[in-house]
Design a protein around this motif. Structure first.
Motif, PDB file in Angstrom:
ATOM      1  N   ARG A  84      45.145  -3.296  15.806  1.00 47.52           N
ATOM      2  CA  ARG A  84      44.104  -2.663  14.992  1.00 47.52           C
ATOM      3  C   ARG A  84      44.003  -1.162  15.255  1.00 47.52           C
ATOM      4  N   SER A  85      44.294  -0.774  16.486  1.00 51.42           N
ATOM      5  CA  SER A  85      44.183   0.651  16.832  1.00 51.42           C
ATOM      6  C   SER A  85      45.495   1.408  16.640  1.00 51.42           C
ATOM      7  N   GLY A  86      46.557   0.667  16.302  1.00 54.29           N
ATOM      8  CA  GLY A  86      47.841   1.319  16.093  1.00 54.29           C
ATOM      9  C   GLY A  86      48.560   1.692  17.379  1.00 54.29           C
ATOM     10  N   ASP A  87      48.314   0.978  18.465  1.00 52.26           N
ATOM     11  CA  ASP A  87      48.975   1.256  19.746  1.00 52.26           C
ATOM     12  C   ASP A  87      50.149   0.290  19.927  1.00 52.26           C
ATOM     13  N   PRO A  88      51.386   0.720  19.675  1.00 50.74           N
ATOM     14  CA  PRO A  88      52.533  -0.190  19.759  1.00 50.74           C
ATOM     15  C   PRO A  88      52.924  -0.544  21.192  1.00 50.74           C
ATOM     16  N   GLY A  89      52.511   0.272  22.148  1.00 50.24           N
ATOM     17  CA  GLY A  89      52.926   0.053  23.523  1.00 50.24           C
ATOM     18  C   GLY A  89      52.474  -1.286  24.088  1.00 50.24           C
ATOM     19  N   VAL A  90      51.220  -1.657  23.823  1.00 47.07           N
ATOM     20  CA  VAL A  90      50.686  -2.917  24.342  1.00 47.07           C
ATOM     21  C   VAL A  90      51.430  -4.104  23.737  1.00 47.07           C
ATOM     22  N   VAL A  91      51.696  -4.026  22.446  1.00 47.64           N
ATOM     23  CA  VAL A  91      52.405  -5.118  21.766  1.00 47.64           C
ATOM     24  C   VAL A  91      53.834  -5.227  22.290  1.00 47.64           C
ATOM     25  N   GLU A  92      54.480  -4.079  22.447  1.00 50.16           N
ATOM     26  CA  GLU A  92      55.851  -4.083  22.956  1.00 50.16           C
ATOM     27  C   GLU A  92      55.911  -4.666  24.371  1.00 50.16           C
ATOM     28  N   ASP A  93      54.922  -4.323  25.184  1.00 53.41           N
ATOM     29  CA  ASP A  93      54.877  -4.859  26.541  1.00 53.41           C
ATOM     30  C   ASP A  93      54.767  -6.383  26.527  1.00 53.41           C
ATOM     31  N   LEU A  94      53.926  -6.920  25.650  1.00 52.17           N
ATOM     32  CA  LEU A  94      53.783  -8.367  25.544  1.00 52.17           C
ATOM     33  C   LEU A  94      55.094  -9.000  25.103  1.00 52.17           C
ATOM     34  N   LEU A  95      55.746  -8.403  24.106  1.00 52.00           N
ATOM     35  CA  LEU A  95      57.001  -8.952  23.615  1.00 52.00           C
ATOM     36  C   LEU A  95      58.084  -8.917  24.697  1.00 52.00           C
ATOM     37  N   GLU A  96      58.127  -7.826  25.464  1.00 56.81           N
ATOM     38  CA  GLU A  96      59.128  -7.723  26.535  1.00 56.81           C
ATOM     39  C   GLU A  96      58.863  -8.748  27.633  1.00 56.81           C
ATOM     40  N   ARG A  97      57.596  -8.906  28.001  1.00 56.94           N
ATOM     41  CA  ARG A  97      57.279  -9.917  29.016  1.00 56.94           C
ATOM     42  C   ARG A  97      57.567 -11.323  28.502  1.00 56.94           C
ATOM     43  N   GLY A  98      57.378 -11.511  27.197  1.00 54.13           N
ATOM     44  CA  GLY A  98      57.703 -12.798  26.598  1.00 54.13           C
ATOM     45  C   GLY A  98      59.191 -13.101  26.686  1.00 54.13           C
TER      46      GLY A  98
ATOM     47  N   ALA B 238      61.243 -11.896  28.889  1.00 49.89           N
ATOM     48  CA  ALA B 238      61.571 -12.116  30.306  1.00 49.89           C
ATOM     49  C   ALA B 238      61.138 -13.500  30.762  1.00 49.89           C
ATOM     50  N   GLY B 239      59.976 -13.949  30.294  1.00 46.79           N
ATOM     51  CA  GLY B 239      59.516 -15.288  30.651  1.00 46.79           C
ATOM     52  C   GLY B 239      60.402 -16.361  30.049  1.00 46.79           C
TER      53      GLY B 239
ATOM     54  N   ARG C 200      72.805 -24.604  31.831  1.00 46.29           N
ATOM     55  CA  ARG C 200      73.631 -24.119  32.937  1.00 46.29           C
ATOM     56  C   ARG C 200      72.807 -23.690  34.137  1.00 46.29           C
ATOM     57  N   GLY C 201      71.594 -24.230  34.243  1.00 44.50           N
ATOM     58  CA  GLY C 201      70.806 -23.995  35.434  1.00 44.50           C
ATOM     59  C   GLY C 201      69.629 -23.074  35.195  1.00 44.50           C
ATOM     60  N   ALA C 202      68.901 -22.788  36.286  1.00 44.26           N
ATOM     61  CA  ALA C 202      67.690 -21.982  36.192  1.00 44.26           C
ATOM     62  C   ALA C 202      68.031 -20.511  36.050  1.00 44.26           C
ATOM     63  N   GLY C 203      67.052 -19.762  35.535  1.00 45.92           N
ATOM     64  CA  GLY C 203      67.214 -18.331  35.442  1.00 45.92           C
ATOM     65  C   GLY C 203      67.952 -17.931  34.174  1.00 45.92           C
ATOM     66  N   PRO C 204      68.187 -16.611  33.984  1.00 46.79           N
ATOM     67  CA  PRO C 204      68.852 -16.132  32.785  1.00 46.79           C
ATOM     68  C   PRO C 204      70.252 -16.723  32.652  1.00 46.79           C
ATOM     69  N   THR C 205      70.652 -17.102  31.447  1.00 47.51           N
ATOM     70  CA  THR C 205      71.980 -17.621  31.171  1.00 47.51           C
ATOM     71  C   THR C 205      72.587 -16.820  30.033  1.00 47.51           C
TER      72      THR C 205
END
Length: 355
Positions: free
Chosen positions: A253-267, A269-270, A278-283
């Motif tokens: 609503r405020s036009g701040d893309p940084g917060v949204v980008e942070d959520l997407l990046e953490r998503g 990574a999760g 092929r096991g746990a962790g990044p594949t």
């Protein structure tokens, strides 16, 4: 050895366990207060009805009923001497184990358990012998549990194709709140928002919203009980998720893309931490081929056969149906080095392939 078993409760989980054990040559006796469910489970080949009088205790008894019913059913099973070892499949452990102790059940022969497998459908008709294949199966023995009982239930899980994991009951409840219970509530919230959608919005629904809302189709009564038994840990996860979503909404609503980008990046990574084939962790990311398939019997089987003839293993598959059209698109995930070979083979075989 597990040569005989009693399964009390012939719903999805109980019948799936019985089917898996029966396929491995275990003599399985079934019990359920619903005669129709019991009869269907038996007709499916999961086992035979439990006799009124057991002449010999089974090696293990599985209490496959909702969390709130486990303590009383376990007490009754132990009083009847149904087995030498007992376990349950409730997806919540702390409250169940506490009540089991209050009822005076024998804790030395009881190994609290939780197979991490399920479907959005319920009942014996939805059961599958391979439901737990490659899935984790939590075991939460107490300090006084007989080690022999733990070994028996460990073998039970292995016979079902699962990977047993011993974990503290409180740690188990926190873990399933994060990876199972809270995600179900979030899925329900997303699905509930669709009630406000008009016909145009629903016509535009794609695989993404289907994936997000699939588990929301689960049994409401069962999930109400599960969430209630694990209320504290689930509430903590939902509060964190709600905070992230509220912050993202405010940022949009405020036009701040940084917060949204942070959520997407953490998503991202999760998501990469979720164990895969092929096991746990990044594949390494699988390559995806889109193949148009007719909506007719045997089409998917022919496609898999063509992949097998090309010597390519399909790591995963997802099917997107085309509303109103007699066809769909199969998204085939393969290892990157096999993508071009499979694409050539399928194209030469007359399939419509898109990269």
């Amino acid at each position: 050895m597990v040569e005989s078993a009693v399964v009390v409760g012939t719903g999805l989980i109980g019948t799936s366990i019985a089917l898996a054990l029966h396929q491995r040559g275990v003599d399985v006796a079934l019990s359920d207060r619903d005669p129709a469910a019991l009869r269907l489970a038996c007709d499916l080949g999961a086992g035979r009805p439990l006799a009124q009088e057991q002449t010999e205790p089974a090696d293990v008894a599985v209490v496959a009923v909702p969390p709130g019913a486990v303590p009383a059913v376990l007490r009754d099973a132990q009083r009847r001497g149904l087995a030498r070892v007992y376990t349950d499949v409730a997806s919540v452990k702390s409250s169940v184990v506490r009540r089991v102790a209050e009822l005076g059940c024998d804790l030395t022969s009881y190994v609290p358990g939780h197979p991490m497998g399920g479907r959005e459908r319920q009942g014996p008709g939805a059961a599958r012998a391979d439901l737990f294949l490659g899935r984790s199966w939590a075991l939460c023995p107490a300090a006084g549990t007989d080690p022999a009982a733990v070994k028996t239930v460990t073998l039970l899980a292995e016979l079902c194709g699962a990977d047993p994991l011993v974990v503290d009951e409180a740690a188990h409840d926190r873990a399933v709140a994060l990876v199972s219970h809270a995600p179900h509530a979030v899925s329900a919230a997303v699905a509930a928002s669709l009630l406000d959608g008009d016909a145009t919005a629903l016509a535009l629904a794609g695989q993404g919203v289907r994936d997000m809302t699939r588990i929301a189709g689960g049994d409401v009564g069962l999930w109400r009980e599960i969430l209630g038994h694990n209320a504290g840990p689930v509430a903590a996860v939902l509060e964190r998720v709600a905070a992230d979503l509220a912050a993202a909404a405010a940022a949009l609503r405020s036009g701040d893309p940084g917060v949204v980008e942070d959520l997407l990046e953490r998503g991202r990574a999760g998501h990469a931490r979720v164990p895969g084939k092929r096991g746990a962790g990044p594949t390494p990311d699988d390559a995806v081929l889109s193949v148009v398939i007719p909506d007719e019997p045997g089409a998917l089987g022919r496609l898999f056969a063509a992949a097998a003839e090309a010597g390519v293993n399909v790591e995963d598959v997802r099917i997107d149906h085309s509303p109103g059209l007699p066809l769909g698109v199969a998204q085939l995930s393969v290892v990157p080095e096999a993508r071009d070979r499979l694409a050539r083979a399928l194209t030469e075989g007359g399939w419509s392939v898109h990269r």
